[in-house]
Design an enzyme around this catalytic site. Structure first.
Site, short mmCIF file in Angstrom:
data_model
loop_
_atom_site.label_atom_id
_atom_site.label_comp_id
_atom_site.label_asym_id
_atom_site.label_seq_id
_atom_site.Cartn_x
_atom_site.Cartn_y
_atom_site.Cartn_z
N GLU A 21 0.71 -1.24 0.08
CA GLU A 21 -0.06 -0.11 0.11
C GLU A 21 0.88 1.15 0.02
O GLU A 21 0.20 2.42 -0.35
CB GLU A 21 -1.05 0.11 1.06
N TYR A 53 -16.92 26.25 0.50
CA TYR A 53 -16.55 24.79 0.20
C TYR A 53 -15.82 24.37 -0.83
O TYR A 53 -14.97 23.45 -0.83
CB TYR A 53 -17.98 24.00 0.13
N GLU A 73 -7.29 6.56 10.79
CA GLU A 73 -7.36 7.47 11.94
C GLU A 73 -6.31 8.59 12.09
O GLU A 73 -6.58 9.78 12.36
CB GLU A 73 -7.14 6.50 13.20
N LYS A 98 -12.48 4.19 2.40
CA LYS A 98 -11.23 3.62 1.58
C LYS A 98 -11.48 2.73 0.68
O LYS A 98 -11.87 1.48 1.14
CB LYS A 98 -10.11 3.07 2.71
#
Ligand SMILES: Nc1nc2c(c(=O)[nH]1)N=C([C@H](O)[C@@H](O)CO)CN2
Length: 125
Positions: A21, A53, A73, A98
């Site tokens: 990854e 935004y 996290e 993900k």
């Protein structure tokens, strides 16, 4: 509390706990809801009085691309701190998914909620 939201923002970065990854960028899908008082913007009808935004979206894409971490996290917490530092927001709901991380599952990810007070100098985490 009024809200401004961004749903389904795609941001590319290197992230994950496995070696493979860490070798290539992949997309994350990010949902953001920020708590703001929209009354000044509503009264003036001027973007200067609004939490923009479009500006948040561009900033999030650039920030996420520049972070190389293992866990969602960690990304979420760093992104939350960044958003409170850069934008006049009172609260934040942040979800990072993900895609394709777990076969046979629609979506996995992390969701956090923070308030500006969470990042005050006294009691900062
Ligand atoms: N709570 C979490 N669990 C997992 C994470 C994560 O970031 N937070 N990451 C992985 C792997 O990187 C996974 O996405 C690859 O399959 C596994 N669990």
């Amino acid at each position: 509390m009024d809200k401004v939201f961004i749903r389904g923002l795609q941001a590319h970065t290197v992230i994950g706990i496995y070696d493979w990854e860490q070798r290539a960028e992949r997309p994350l899908i990010i949902d953001i809801v920020v708590g703001v008082d929209t009354r000044a913007a509503a009264a003036s009808d001027n973007i200067r009085d609004a939490v923009n935004y479009h500006a948040i979206s561009d900033a999030v894409m650039a920030f996420v691309k520049g972070e190389n971490v293992h866990l969602l996290e960690t990304m979420a917490e760093r992104l939350a701190r960044f958003l409170f530092a850069e934008f006049p927001i009172d609260t934040l709901e942040l979800r990072i998914a993900k895609p394709g991380a777990v076969p046979g599952v629609d979506a996995v990810g992390v969701e956090i909620e923070r308030q500006r007070g969470d990042y005050a100098v006294c009691g900062a985490r």
